[in-house]
Enzyme design. Structure first.
Site, PDB file in Angstrom:
ATOM      1  N   ASP A   1       2.140   4.900  -0.043  1.00 46.22           N
ATOM      2  CA  ASP A   1       1.479   6.081   0.506  1.00 46.22           C
ATOM      3  C   ASP A   1       1.272   7.154  -0.554  1.00 46.22           C
ATOM      4  O   ASP A   1       1.804   7.071  -1.668  1.00 46.22           O
ATOM      5  CB  ASP A   1       2.320   6.668   1.648  1.00 46.22           C
ATOM      6  CG  ASP A   1       2.387   5.750   2.852  1.00 46.22           C
ATOM      7  OD1 ASP A   1       1.389   5.072   3.122  1.00 46.22           O
ATOM      8  OD2 ASP A   1       3.441   5.719   3.508  1.00 46.22           O
TER       9      ASP A   1
ATOM     10  N   ARG B   1      11.044   5.591   4.647  1.00 43.48           N
ATOM     11  CA  ARG B   1      11.222   7.045   4.671  1.00 43.48           C
ATOM     12  C   ARG B   1      11.874   7.517   5.974  1.00 43.48           C
ATOM     13  O   ARG B   1      12.675   8.461   5.977  1.00 43.48           O
ATOM     14  CB  ARG B   1       9.882   7.736   4.448  1.00 43.48           C
ATOM     15  CG  ARG B   1       9.335   7.540   3.031  1.00 43.48           C
ATOM     16  CD  ARG B   1       7.868   7.879   2.924  1.00 43.48           C
ATOM     17  NE  ARG B   1       7.602   9.254   3.317  1.00 43.48           N
ATOM     18  CZ  ARG B   1       6.369   9.747   3.501  1.00 43.48           C
ATOM     19  NH1 ARG B   1       5.301   8.955   3.330  1.00 43.48           N
ATOM     20  NH2 ARG B   1       6.202  10.997   3.847  1.00 43.48           N
TER      21      ARG B   1
ATOM     22  N   ARG C   1       0.847  -1.193   0.000  1.00 44.47           N
ATOM     23  CA  ARG C   1       0.000   0.000   0.000  1.00 44.47           C
ATOM     24  C   ARG C   1       0.883   1.245   0.000  1.00 44.47           C
ATOM     25  O   ARG C   1       1.078   1.881   1.041  1.00 44.47           O
ATOM     26  CB  ARG C   1      -0.918  -0.006   1.224  1.00 44.47           C
ATOM     27  CG  ARG C   1      -1.872  -1.201   1.249  1.00 44.47           C
ATOM     28  CD  ARG C   1      -2.669  -1.212   2.537  1.00 44.47           C
ATOM     29  NE  ARG C   1      -3.585  -2.347   2.587  1.00 44.47           N
ATOM     30  CZ  ARG C   1      -4.367  -2.631   3.632  1.00 44.47           C
ATOM     31  NH1 ARG C   1      -4.327  -1.852   4.706  1.00 44.47           N
ATOM     32  NH2 ARG C   1      -5.169  -3.673   3.603  1.00 44.47           N
TER      33      ARG C   1
ATOM     34  N   TYR D   1      12.981  -1.152  -2.233  1.00 41.29           N
ATOM     35  CA  TYR D   1      12.621   0.251  -2.391  1.00 41.29           C
ATOM     36  C   TYR D   1      13.872   1.056  -2.753  1.00 41.29           C
ATOM     37  O   TYR D   1      14.992   0.720  -2.339  1.00 41.29           O
ATOM     38  CB  TYR D   1      12.040   0.822  -1.099  1.00 41.29           C
ATOM     39  CG  TYR D   1      10.625   0.403  -0.810  1.00 41.29           C
ATOM     40  CD1 TYR D   1       9.548   1.132  -1.297  1.00 41.29           C
ATOM     41  CD2 TYR D   1      10.347  -0.712  -0.022  1.00 41.29           C
ATOM     42  CE1 TYR D   1       8.243   0.769  -1.025  1.00 41.29           C
ATOM     43  CE2 TYR D   1       9.044  -1.096   0.256  1.00 41.29           C
ATOM     44  CZ  TYR D   1       8.000  -0.353  -0.246  1.00 41.29           C
ATOM     45  OH  TYR D   1       6.699  -0.724   0.025  1.00 41.29           O
TER      46      TYR D   1
END
Length: 253
Positions: free
Chosen positions: A53, A206, A51, A111
């Site tokens: 963001d 992040r 999911r 990522y």
């Protein structure tokens, strides 16, 4: 006859509230479901591997869906791309096992986070990078990254208010690469952080990047990483890096 399909997608997340369908704005999931409904002739539910963001991008998001339509996978991919907005592209469609689920069958994700350093950021990069004006010491950042690798309780590296059964995750690698100074003064130097692991908490990548940037800028010590892991307190880790620099690159199965 019902068939299960695995779809690989790329998208620019700038104008979306995230992958997941939400009432407060357009989502990537909703756009894909609407495109599939036009082909299938009925309501369709897709499951995404992650999911992402609001504002986060993807180079290799994976989704699973069950359809009754007999279009071959190449024609289906072409039909979807003819219907989807230009900032969402279907890269590949393949037939999958009947029980394939993009989320529950995933073993890990990769990522990538993109940073531009220096006095300016190119107008062509600004939607996809975090502009950090000061220079960063990548060697020191790598020392902090090494402390994050392995299996740990990453409670300090998740968004406040997260509700998960356990905050223990495993990071397999963190690579930090510096981009050399460019020929054009319109483009800054860059730092790319790649994080691969078996699963991630909300905002975890992040926050990891935000912490490493603080280390690279000299505002935080390498040992602060170990202290944050030990304490589990969100306040002991660094800031949450902006969503715009983050890309979901690959999902492992």
């Amino acid at each position: 006859m019902l068939r299960t399909l695995k779809l690989t997608l790329a998208y620019d997340g700038t104008d979306y509230v995230g992958w997941q369908r939400q009432p407060n704005g357009p989502s990537v999931q909703a756009q894909l479901e609407q495109a599939l409904e036009r082909i299938e002739g009925r309501a369709v539910k897709v499951t995404g591997a992650g999911r992402t963001d609001a504002g986060v991008h993807a180079l290799g998001q994976v989704a699973s869906v069950t359809l009754d339509h007999d279009l071959d996978v190449t024609t289906l991919a072409r039909a979807l791309n003819a219907t989807l907005p230009d900032d969402i592209r279907v890269i590949e469609v393949v037939d999958a096992a009947a029980d394939f689920d993009a989320r529950s069958n995933a073993h890990g994700k990769l990522y990538r986070y993109c940073v531009v350093t220096g006095p300016r950021v190119s107008p062509f990069e600004r939607r996809h990078v975090w502009h950090v004006p000061q220079a960063l010491e990548c060697a020191t950042m790598r020392k902090g990254a090494a402390l994050l690798c392995g299996e740990h309780d990453f409670a300090a590296f998740q968004a406040v208010g997260g509700s998960v059964k356990t905050s223990v995750r495993r990071i397999d690698r963190i690579d930090i690469d510096a981009r050399p100074p460019p020929a054009s003064p319109a483009v800054g130097c860059g730092v790319t952080v790649e994080v691969e692991g078996n699963g991630f908490l909300r905002h975890m990548v992040r926050i990891i990047v935000g912490t490493l940037i603080e280390i690279g800028a000299g505002r935080r010590a390498v040992d602060d990483v170990a202290r944050a892991i030990e304490s589990g307190r969100r306040a002991d880790a660094g800031p949450t890096a902006p969503a715009r620099g983050l890309f979901l690159v690959q999902v492992r199965y």
